[in-house]
Design an enzyme around this catalytic site. Structure first.
Site, mmCIF file in Angstrom:
data_model
loop_
_atom_site.group_PDB
_atom_site.id
_atom_site.type_symbol
_atom_site.label_atom_id
_atom_site.label_comp_id
_atom_site.label_asym_id
_atom_site.label_seq_id
_atom_site.Cartn_x
_atom_site.Cartn_y
_atom_site.Cartn_z
ATOM 1 N N ARG A 170 0.835 -1.208 0.000
ATOM 2 C CA ARG A 170 0.000 0.000 0.000
ATOM 3 C C ARG A 170 0.867 1.254 0.000
ATOM 4 N NH1 ARG A 170 -5.222 0.077 2.009
ATOM 5 N NH2 ARG A 170 -4.832 1.844 3.352
ATOM 6 N N ARG A 174 9.734 5.634 -3.327
ATOM 7 C CA ARG A 174 10.101 6.553 -4.413
ATOM 8 C C ARG A 174 11.558 6.964 -4.334
ATOM 9 N NH1 ARG A 174 5.566 9.829 -2.440
ATOM 10 N NH2 ARG A 174 3.715 9.109 -3.533
ATOM 11 N N ARG A 247 -9.077 -6.406 13.414
ATOM 12 C CA ARG A 247 -8.323 -5.611 14.378
ATOM 13 C C ARG A 247 -9.236 -4.485 14.834
ATOM 14 N NH1 ARG A 247 -4.508 -7.377 17.185
ATOM 15 N NH2 ARG A 247 -3.286 -5.436 17.275
ATOM 16 N N GLU A 304 -3.521 6.443 19.094
ATOM 17 C CA GLU A 304 -4.220 5.298 18.515
ATOM 18 C C GLU A 304 -3.578 3.998 19.000
ATOM 19 O OE1 GLU A 304 -4.884 5.989 14.345
ATOM 20 O OE2 GLU A 304 -4.984 3.841 13.935
ATOM 21 N N TYR A 352 -10.255 -4.865 2.776
ATOM 22 C CA TYR A 352 -9.499 -3.694 3.238
ATOM 23 C C TYR A 352 -9.715 -2.560 2.239
ATOM 24 C CZ TYR A 352 -5.323 -1.597 5.510
ATOM 25 O OH TYR A 352 -4.444 -0.807 6.205
ATOM 26 N N ASP A 354 -10.413 1.252 0.874
ATOM 27 C CA ASP A 354 -10.313 2.674 1.167
ATOM 28 C C ASP A 354 -11.655 3.332 0.821
ATOM 29 O OD1 ASP A 354 -7.729 3.002 2.193
ATOM 30 O OD2 ASP A 354 -6.865 2.815 0.183
HETATM 31 P P1 FAD Z 1 -18.496 1.727 7.969
HETATM 32 O O1 FAD Z 1 -18.037 3.133 7.939
HETATM 33 O O2 FAD Z 1 -17.939 0.819 8.999
HETATM 34 O O3 FAD Z 1 -20.080 1.751 8.071
HETATM 35 C C1 FAD Z 1 -20.849 0.632 8.463
HETATM 36 C C2 FAD Z 1 -21.940 1.136 9.390
HETATM 37 O O4 FAD Z 1 -22.845 0.080 9.679
HETATM 38 C C3 FAD Z 1 -21.390 1.603 10.739
HETATM 39 O O5 FAD Z 1 -21.811 2.923 10.995
HETATM 40 C C4 FAD Z 1 -21.985 0.612 11.736
HETATM 41 O O6 FAD Z 1 -22.277 1.205 12.999
HETATM 42 C C5 FAD Z 1 -23.254 0.182 11.017
HETATM 43 N N1 FAD Z 1 -23.736 -1.126 11.458
HETATM 44 C C6 FAD Z 1 -23.025 -2.272 11.559
HETATM 45 N N2 FAD Z 1 -23.810 -3.265 12.033
HETATM 46 C C7 FAD Z 1 -25.055 -2.723 12.216
HETATM 47 C C8 FAD Z 1 -26.277 -3.236 12.704
HETATM 48 N N3 FAD Z 1 -26.398 -4.518 13.112
HETATM 49 N N4 FAD Z 1 -27.353 -2.411 12.765
HETATM 50 C C9 FAD Z 1 -27.236 -1.124 12.385
HETATM 51 N N5 FAD Z 1 -26.097 -0.565 11.924
HETATM 52 C C10 FAD Z 1 -25.018 -1.377 11.848
HETATM 53 N N6 FAD Z 1 -9.854 5.150 3.897
HETATM 54 C C11 FAD Z 1 -9.299 6.093 3.113
HETATM 55 O O7 FAD Z 1 -9.658 6.212 1.927
HETATM 56 N N7 FAD Z 1 -8.363 6.965 3.607
HETATM 57 C C12 FAD Z 1 -7.936 6.913 4.892
HETATM 58 O O8 FAD Z 1 -7.078 7.718 5.306
HETATM 59 C C13 FAD Z 1 -8.496 5.915 5.749
HETATM 60 N N8 FAD Z 1 -8.100 5.819 7.026
HETATM 61 C C14 FAD Z 1 -8.650 4.871 7.832
HETATM 62 C C15 FAD Z 1 -8.235 4.803 9.157
HETATM 63 C C16 FAD Z 1 -8.782 3.872 10.011
HETATM 64 C C17 FAD Z 1 -8.336 3.810 11.459
HETATM 65 C C18 FAD Z 1 -9.753 2.957 9.501
HETATM 66 C C19 FAD Z 1 -10.352 1.914 10.400
HETATM 67 C C20 FAD Z 1 -10.171 3.013 8.186
HETATM 68 C C21 FAD Z 1 -9.627 3.964 7.334
HETATM 69 N N9 FAD Z 1 -10.043 4.086 6.009
HETATM 70 C C22 FAD Z 1 -9.484 5.038 5.196
HETATM 71 C C23 FAD Z 1 -11.095 3.203 5.442
HETATM 72 C C24 FAD Z 1 -12.516 3.799 5.544
HETATM 73 O O9 FAD Z 1 -12.836 4.039 6.896
HETATM 74 C C25 FAD Z 1 -13.527 2.807 4.967
HETATM 75 O O10 FAD Z 1 -13.178 2.447 3.658
HETATM 76 C C26 FAD Z 1 -14.984 3.300 4.933
HETATM 77 O O11 FAD Z 1 -15.285 4.128 6.015
HETATM 78 C C27 FAD Z 1 -15.897 2.107 4.936
HETATM 79 O O12 FAD Z 1 -17.239 2.503 4.799
HETATM 80 P P2 FAD Z 1 -18.376 1.433 5.041
HETATM 81 O O13 FAD Z 1 -19.677 2.130 4.789
HETATM 82 O O14 FAD Z 1 -18.105 0.193 4.289
HETATM 83 O O15 FAD Z 1 -18.227 0.989 6.565
HETATM 84 N N1 UDP Z 2 3.400 0.703 7.858
HETATM 85 C C1 UDP Z 2 4.600 0.634 8.520
HETATM 86 N N2 UDP Z 2 5.122 1.757 9.080
HETATM 87 C C2 UDP Z 2 4.504 2.955 8.996
HETATM 88 C C3 UDP Z 2 3.279 3.040 8.307
HETATM 89 C C4 UDP Z 2 2.738 1.889 7.754
HETATM 90 O O1 UDP Z 2 5.175 -0.434 8.617
HETATM 91 O O2 UDP Z 2 5.038 3.938 9.546
HETATM 92 C C5 UDP Z 2 2.841 -0.536 7.272
HETATM 93 C C6 UDP Z 2 1.910 -1.266 8.250
HETATM 94 O O3 UDP Z 2 2.094 -2.647 8.046
HETATM 95 C C7 UDP Z 2 0.546 -0.861 7.763
HETATM 96 C C8 UDP Z 2 0.764 -0.785 6.245
HETATM 97 O O4 UDP Z 2 2.093 -0.264 6.122
HETATM 98 O O5 UDP Z 2 -0.439 -1.814 8.092
HETATM 99 C C9 UDP Z 2 -0.216 0.070 5.502
HETATM 100 O O6 UDP Z 2 -0.194 1.360 6.077
HETATM 101 P P1 UDP Z 2 -1.397 2.363 5.903
HETATM 102 O O7 UDP Z 2 -0.972 3.667 6.451
HETATM 103 O O8 UDP Z 2 -1.869 2.286 4.493
HETATM 104 O O9 UDP Z 2 -2.492 1.725 6.868
HETATM 105 P P2 UDP Z 2 -3.896 2.320 7.327
HETATM 106 O O10 UDP Z 2 -3.955 3.775 6.929
HETATM 107 O O11 UDP Z 2 -4.918 1.502 6.600
HETATM 108 O O12 UDP Z 2 -3.903 2.131 8.790
#
Ligand code: FAD
Ligand code: UDP
Length: 372
Positions: A170, A174, A247, A304, A352, A354
């Site tokens: 991911r 560069r 996780r 976090e 996984y 985005d």
């Molecule tokens: P969700 O946002 O999980 O929505 C599902 C919803 O369903 C939730 O609100 C939940 O409460 C609800 N639900 C579940 N079960 C029930 C039930 N039984 N009854 C009623 N409601 C229910 N993506 C990026 O592009 N850029 C980023 O920088 C990025 N950073 C991230 C950082 C973290 C820590 C995480 C965890 C994810 C990140 N992502 C990022 C990914 C991004 O969050 C997801 O791709 C996106 O939010 C998923 O949308 P979704 O609708 O599939 O799921």
């Molecule tokens: N990663 C790492 N060191 C860093 C940042 C990321 O080793 O400082 C690795 C780690 O395994 C992580 C993966 O790169 O799960 C992808 O990182 P990303 O930032 O895309 O993860 P997310 O935003 O989904 O948490």
């Protein structure tokens, strides 16, 4: 039937599906178990700062259609994600680029950096079989040991040799001086926060918050022709084949009476000993300014912490290894037999994803459904 679609989950997948259905003249009921919309992209206002409650979210995509789509619902700023890695007090630029290589090895030219990586990757012969081998083959052992190993093992709770190689792919590598974390043509943060964006997507929809689908399933199912389910796929089947692994993440959020804590939106702590994986300082996603362009006097940070998911926790990341992949395929076979239900999103498809991929998937699926 009162509604065409019953949508479970007011995250991005559910909200995009709802928008498309409404635009096609269909009626929708959205139920969400949390007390707010927007799923994991939810942002809340603390002292004028849009705090990313479920972790830092930076929108990035190469998909022009998705970029145009989200720009209908929000204006995006020009934020570029450039996290800093802190390894026992030594600071490195991310992703892996000439600034990182210069700091790690003192190399100055791309040729010198490439030679250093080539020398260190010699220990890997053949196709990398796991994350450790993939990482060493991409950037060499020094960077693996200081910037990848500890962080990855904290984030995933697993040895790097037991994790799939794709996770580390991911990150860009560069041989240029470019700290942009993403190889994306389009990138930014929605002005006013993600919650506002999702509010705009859901405009006109009936939304029930604090409503767990499973507590009212029969009654809700009877109200709609079709169900769009975006919760965990294993939960839908009451974990009958066993639980998929996820996780979970815990955030410790703190309001501080200082203007600048770490000088950057994200600092990753890449050693094994520091208990948190990263610290987010939310104001820097919007350049430390309020809506009027004034400097914000305070700051909000979130530490976090990563942990293994157990029932009752929020599932955040699917663990896409071979074991879980095989179990997911069994659930998928059950899901395919549920004719009235579409399983979508990060949890519904155990992928996984985005944000841009979730939006693209919801657009494709909703258009398919509308055409039926
Ligand atoms: P969700 O946002 O999980 O929505 C599902 C919803 O369903 C939730 O609100 C939940 O409460 C609800 N639900 C579940 N079960 C029930 C039930 N039984 N009854 C009623 N409601 C229910 N993506 C990026 O592009 N850029 C980023 O920088 C990025 N950073 C991230 C950082 C973290 C820590 C995480 C965890 C994810 C990140 N992502 C990022 C990914 C991004 O969050 C997801 O791709 C996106 O939010 C998923 O949308 P979704 O609708 O599939 O799921
Ligand atoms: N990663 C790492 N060191 C860093 C940042 C990321 O080793 O400082 C690795 C780690 O395994 C992580 C993966 O790169 O799960 C992808 O990182 P990303 O930032 O895309 O993860 P997310 O935003 O989904 O948490």
């Amino acid at each position: 039937m009162t509604y065409d679609y019953l949508i479970i989950g007011a995250g991005l997948y559910g909200a995009v599906f709802a928008r498309e259905a409404m635009d096609a003249g269909k009626s929708v009921l959205v139920v969400e178990k949390r007390p707010h919309i927007a799923g994991n992209v939810y942002t809340e206002d603390i002292e004028g700062i849009h705090v990313h409650r479920y972790g830092a979210h930076i929108f990035h995509t190469n998909d022009a259609a998705v970029w145009q789509y989200v720009n209908r619902f929000a204006t995006f700023n020009r934020f570029t994600n450039s996290p800093v890695a802190n390894y026992k007090g030594e600071l490195y630029s991310l992703p892996f680029n000439m600034y990182t290589f210069n700091k790690m090895w003192g190399v100055v030219t791309p040729e010198q950096a490439a030679a250093k990586i080539a020398e260190q990757r010699k220990e890997i012969t053949g196709e990398p079989k796991n994350l450790e081998e993939q990482a060493i083959s991409l950037v060499g052992r020094d960077i693996y040991e200081k910037l990848i190993k500890g962080y990855t093992e904290k984030q995933w709770g697993r040895d790097c040799r037991d994790l799939p190689a794709f996770i580390i792919k991911r990150l860009p590598v560069r041989l240029t001086f470019d700290n942009n974390y993403f190889n994306a043509l389009y990138q930014g943060i929605p002005v006013g926060g993600y919650t506002k964006l999702v509010e705009n997507l859901l405009k006109g929809a009936e939304v029930r918050l604090n409503c767990d689908y499973f507590s009212h399933k029969a009654e809700l199912d009877a109200m709609a022709r079709q169900v769009i389910y975006t919760g965990p796929v294993d939960a839908y089947f009451n974990y009958s084949l066993g639980t998929l692994e996820y996780r979970s993440v815990r955030f410790e959020t703190e309001l501080m009476d200082i203007p600048n804590f770490q000088g950057n939106a994200a600092v990753n702590y890449t050693d094994r000993e520091t208990p948190w994986t990263r610290i987010i300082e939310h104001k820097w996603f919007e350049f430390g300014k309020d809506a009027q362009g004034n400097d914000l006097p305070k700051t909000v940070i979130s530490r976090e912490y990563s942990s293994e998911w157990k029932p009752g926790d929020e599932p955040y990341y699917p663990v896409n290894d071979a074991k879980n992949g095989a179990l997911y395929q069994q659930y998928k076979a059950l899901a395919d037999r549920e004719e009235k239900v579409v399983f979508g999103g990060r949890l519904g498809e155990y992928k996984y994803y985005d944000m841009d991929q979730v939006i693209a998937a919801a657009l494709a699926r909703s258009r398919e459904e509308m055409a039926r």
